[in-house]
Design a protein around this motif. Sequence first.
Motif, PDB file in Angstrom:
ATOM      1  N   UNK A 459       0.789  -1.225   0.000  1.00 37.47           N
ATOM      2  CA  UNK A 459       0.000   0.000   0.000  1.00 37.47           C
ATOM      3  C   UNK A 459       0.820   1.273   0.000  1.00 37.47           C
ATOM      4  N   UNK A 460       2.131   1.158  -0.029  1.00 36.54           N
ATOM      5  CA  UNK A 460       3.001   2.330  -0.076  1.00 36.54           C
ATOM      6  C   UNK A 460       4.133   2.034  -1.058  1.00 36.54           C
ATOM      7  N   UNK A 461       4.371   2.963  -1.969  1.00 33.99           N
ATOM      8  CA  UNK A 461       5.358   2.757  -3.028  1.00 33.99           C
ATOM      9  C   UNK A 461       6.708   3.325  -2.621  1.00 33.99           C
ATOM     10  N   UNK A 462       7.760   2.568  -2.871  1.00 28.91           N
ATOM     11  CA  UNK A 462       9.112   3.040  -2.580  1.00 28.91           C
ATOM     12  C   UNK A 462       9.408   4.288  -3.408  1.00 28.91           C
ATOM     13  N   UNK A 463       9.939   5.302  -2.742  1.00 28.16           N
ATOM     14  CA  UNK A 463      10.260   6.548  -3.414  1.00 28.16           C
ATOM     15  C   UNK A 463       9.081   7.472  -3.615  1.00 28.16           C
ATOM     16  N   UNK A 464       7.908   7.057  -3.181  1.00 28.91           N
ATOM     17  CA  UNK A 464       6.713   7.862  -3.372  1.00 28.91           C
ATOM     18  C   UNK A 464       6.679   9.079  -2.468  1.00 28.91           C
ATOM     19  N   UNK A 465       5.937  10.079  -2.900  1.00 28.16           N
ATOM     20  CA  UNK A 465       5.763  11.295  -2.118  1.00 28.16           C
ATOM     21  C   UNK A 465       4.434  11.236  -1.370  1.00 28.16           C
ATOM     22  N   UNK A 466       4.468  11.613  -0.116  1.00 29.95           N
ATOM     23  CA  UNK A 466       3.304  11.527   0.769  1.00 29.95           C
ATOM     24  C   UNK A 466       3.049  12.906   1.352  1.00 29.95           C
ATOM     25  N   UNK A 467       1.781  13.315   1.386  1.00 28.63           N
ATOM     26  CA  UNK A 467       1.443  14.613   1.949  1.00 28.63           C
ATOM     27  C   UNK A 467       1.577  14.599   3.461  1.00 28.63           C
ATOM     28  N   UNK A 468       2.152  15.666   3.991  1.00 24.41           N
ATOM     29  CA  UNK A 468       2.370  15.776   5.423  1.00 24.41           C
ATOM     30  C   UNK A 468       1.071  15.785   6.207  1.00 24.41           C
ATOM     31  N   UNK A 469      -0.017  16.272   5.593  1.00 21.18           N
ATOM     32  CA  UNK A 469      -1.240  16.531   6.338  1.00 21.18           C
ATOM     33  C   UNK A 469      -2.340  15.512   6.123  1.00 21.18           C
ATOM     34  N   UNK A 470      -2.092  14.467   5.363  1.00 16.43           N
ATOM     35  CA  UNK A 470      -3.132  13.461   5.158  1.00 16.43           C
ATOM     36  C   UNK A 470      -2.619  12.093   5.591  1.00 16.43           C
ATOM     37  N   UNK A 471      -3.456  11.384   6.325  1.00 15.35           N
ATOM     38  CA  UNK A 471      -3.057  10.084   6.857  1.00 15.35           C
ATOM     39  C   UNK A 471      -2.668   9.130   5.733  1.00 15.35           C
ATOM     40  N   UNK A 472      -1.677   8.328   6.017  1.00 14.34           N
ATOM     41  CA  UNK A 472      -1.179   7.325   5.074  1.00 14.34           C
ATOM     42  C   UNK A 472      -1.634   5.947   5.532  1.00 14.34           C
ATOM     43  N   UNK A 473      -2.315   5.226   4.657  1.00 14.79           N
ATOM     44  CA  UNK A 473      -2.769   3.861   4.970  1.00 14.79           C
ATOM     45  C   UNK A 473      -1.711   2.869   4.519  1.00 14.79           C
ATOM     46  N   UNK A 474      -1.254   2.041   5.437  1.00 20.13           N
ATOM     47  CA  UNK A 474      -0.225   1.047   5.153  1.00 20.13           C
ATOM     48  C   UNK A 474      -0.729  -0.319   5.611  1.00 20.13           C
ATOM     49  N   UNK A 475      -0.596  -1.303   4.751  1.00 19.53           N
ATOM     50  CA  UNK A 475      -0.999  -2.669   5.097  1.00 19.53           C
ATOM     51  C   UNK A 475       0.237  -3.545   5.235  1.00 19.53           C
ATOM     52  N   UNK A 476       0.071  -4.602   6.014  1.00 20.03           N
ATOM     53  CA  UNK A 476       1.165  -5.527   6.270  1.00 20.03           C
ATOM     54  C   UNK A 476       0.692  -6.938   6.004  1.00 20.03           C
ATOM     55  N   UNK A 477       1.478  -7.668   5.217  1.00 18.05           N
ATOM     56  CA  UNK A 477       1.212  -9.084   4.972  1.00 18.05           C
ATOM     57  C   UNK A 477       2.293  -9.905   5.655  1.00 18.05           C
ATOM     58  N   UNK A 478       1.873 -10.983   6.297  1.00 19.22           N
ATOM     59  CA  UNK A 478       2.843 -11.809   7.014  1.00 19.22           C
ATOM     60  C   UNK A 478       2.642 -13.274   6.669  1.00 19.22           C
ATOM     61  N   UNK A 479       3.720 -14.025   6.797  1.00 20.77           N
ATOM     62  CA  UNK A 479       3.699 -15.475   6.616  1.00 20.77           C
ATOM     63  C   UNK A 479       4.204 -16.128   7.891  1.00 20.77           C
ATOM     64  N   UNK A 480       3.583 -17.235   8.254  1.00 24.66           N
ATOM     65  CA  UNK A 480       3.932 -17.897   9.499  1.00 24.66           C
ATOM     66  C   UNK A 480       3.068 -17.405  10.640  1.00 24.66           C
ATOM     67  N   UNK A 481       3.085 -18.104  11.737  1.00 23.38           N
ATOM     68  CA  UNK A 481       2.273 -17.752  12.891  1.00 23.38           C
ATOM     69  C   UNK A 481       2.925 -16.613  13.671  1.00 23.38           C
ATOM     70  N   UNK A 482       2.291 -15.436  13.622  1.00 30.88           N
ATOM     71  CA  UNK A 482       2.810 -14.291  14.369  1.00 30.88           C
ATOM     72  C   UNK A 482       1.727 -13.818  15.334  1.00 30.88           C
ATOM     73  N   UNK A 483       2.158 -13.215  16.436  1.00 33.30           N
ATOM     74  CA  UNK A 483       1.217 -12.788  17.467  1.00 33.30           C
ATOM     75  C   UNK A 483       0.822 -11.330  17.338  1.00 33.30           C
ATOM     76  N   UNK A 484       1.699 -10.512  16.795  1.00 32.78           N
ATOM     77  CA  UNK A 484       1.389  -9.095  16.637  1.00 32.78           C
ATOM     78  C   UNK A 484       2.290  -8.483  15.578  1.00 32.78           C
TER      79      UNK A 484
END
Length: 798
Positions: A459-484
């Motif tokens: 959900x976030x591109x390397x080298x991308x520009x992000x506005x200081x005043x607007x929230x950035x949504x970032x998702x995380x994908x994981x493999x294996x059993x993780x607790x948090x």
Amino acid sequence: MLFLFSLLGSISPVLSVRAQGPHECALIVNTRSPESMAVANHFIELRSIPPANVICLDIPENVVSLEDAISPEDFTQHIWNPVNEVLKERGIGDHILAWIYSSDIPTRVATEPVMSLQGITFARNQIPPSNQIKSGTCRSPFFAGPMRPDGVAALGRSLDRLYEQGVDDPPIPSMMLAQTGSRGLSVDESVEVLRRGVKADASFPAGKVAYVVNNDIRTTSRAWQISQARKELESLNVSSEVLDHRPEPGVKLIGLQSGGQWLHPKLTGPFRPGAIAEHLTSFGAAFYSWNQTKATEWLKAGATASAGTVTEPYAVWQKFPNARLFAHYARGCTVLESFYQSIACPLQILLIGDPLCAPWKQPFSVTLVPLSDEAGVVQFVSRTWAMSPGIRPQYSFFLDGRKIAGGQAAEIQVDTTKLPDGYHELRVVAQDVGLVGSRAHDVQDFEVENHRYAVKLTGVAAGGEVDLYHDLAVSVESEGEVTEVMLTCGERVIAGPAEGGEYTFSIDPRKLGEGPVCLQAVAVTERREPIKSAPVSIVIKRLNKPPSLSTLSAERKDGVTLVEAEVSDPESDPVGVTWFEKLGGSRAVRGSLVGEGKESVLSPDETGQFSLCLFDSGERNLDAVMCEFSISPDEEVDGRAKVAYLVFHYVSPDNFDYFGLNADRSAWVMGARRDGKDRNLVFRKVPTETSRTYHLLLKRAPMGNIEGYVDDELLLSCQMSAQIDLGPVGLSGRENTITFSGVAVTPPRVEKGEGALPESSWLLPDDRALMKKTLLLRLSDGRDGTVYREFRADKLLK
């Protein structure tokens, strides 16, 4: 007592100098300050500071005075202890040789007498006896001499040599990247200074070192040092000269040592990238005071580093850089190393600029080359270029910021079975061991997949520009059993931890600061092992788009006029609408301390000057008041006695509340005058400029706070018992260099019987005079987008 000794007699002239590297610096950032974070973000990228070396502090605003001072107890609690705890927790204290402070960290510590932030850091938070601070007799073991004409002097050396001499609890040298508070630089100007430092590295700049000597004690106290320093510079093929006046414009300078109360740095130079310039004077880094030219003026003029004392040091040369400063620099030392080898007692000095700049370091490079990536093992070899023939460098290897090996071996194997899965970073530092050596580094990453754990940012591109005043949504994908899962920037957790199978975080970019930053996801396994994703670099900028006014119309009905605005925002931000009536037309009013003005609309006394000018707001309920003002240039009295205040809750000349500029302290302030004495309740230390117009807005917030805006940016907010509409409002100014104009207040309004009108509508009373006055519409998206539109209500009627 600590430091009452020197290593001059034990320094051999054949020792090597190894310019300090980024891995040996702890970078300290104040996360309460947008400026501190922005300057640090750029420095991290420019100098490749390891993520583990970045230490974020939360320094409460209420422990720092308007004079930028902090008590010794608060320094211990909020700076000294937290930094040392992080160094210990992360296991990096063994190779940290210097602390680098970003901007907006208190520069003064309220000891007796006052010490600088760097002075108390140098002393390892052990405050020396006051007479030793005052007299400058607390000798630094870094000082390379001489202490008298033709005295013993040591060749320049690196910081790590001190540790090799076996000194117990050696002092901690430090430096500040920028001053963005009172009488400082903007963030952009500060970053430009750091860029000049990088550009200067290994450039061997052509130019002169200028020593200015006259009858002023500020130059005569160091004059005896110049002859020996010039001979040393000549042996290093660096040109120097002694002048009885400032260098003529056009002379390219790589160094300047001067003295005087009031100088004109912008009339000197040009300065070459990497240049150091300073002047021995009492208040060069006492930024709270208008008196004397500040060290920051040299940076604005093009220098890469400067220095000044934070309190009255008297003409004690031991507290200032020795003339040999430039000789250490020309031997290949960094700015920081050169300063500390030239200052005998660095307890009241503040050093500002790029600490790692080294224009005369010998250039060479190192590259990490992967050799193998077998199950359970990764192997790299280091290859160096442009080194002197026959010299074998020393190598140091760091895994995720922690040192794991060192010596002459260029190869390294890492047993990945002892590492968590996921992303890892290997850094090599190659160190030339010549007489004047240099350092180079390279970084390679690799991923471990022994246990089939993995984590990835989406959900976030390397080298991308992000506005200081607007929230950035970032998702995380994981493999294996993780607790948090959590999100980090460096080793600072910025979101999470979160539990569950799907992870999406909303990040406020203001928590990261402007500039280049790296985001990373960390998943925690059941065995509490951290699994890191590959970092993603983004650039945070001010990209917000302002709202727009589609239509503005008026309709007259039943003796009142309804004005309606149709507004929109490109990013669908909610738009706030405020209506104003301009007072006094476009007439400008100048202020000087001559007496109270008349209680009418912008009616100063007959001279056209005033100390307090009130205007009648009628029976209206004021929601906001605003004005514009400017400061005429007056270099000889920079800020002295100048104030430009919006006044509210006026009771008498000695009792009212205020918001505006205290130019004496170079700060925006909000406070209360009671019985003739001012008490600043909240403040924001900032650079202030002459020959420009500032826009002030005082607004009543929905929750009862009084908010102060400067150029439509919310700077101060205070819970005050007074409201804007309690008593007259007006202007207060001192010195006739302050000019006010464009005063406006929220106009009278008529409430609609069946309910409140929307914010975008205004019901004006049947007042022909008001209908013909200049009215003002303010649209704001609550971020940094603001639009103004002037109109007359009678012109809108169809």
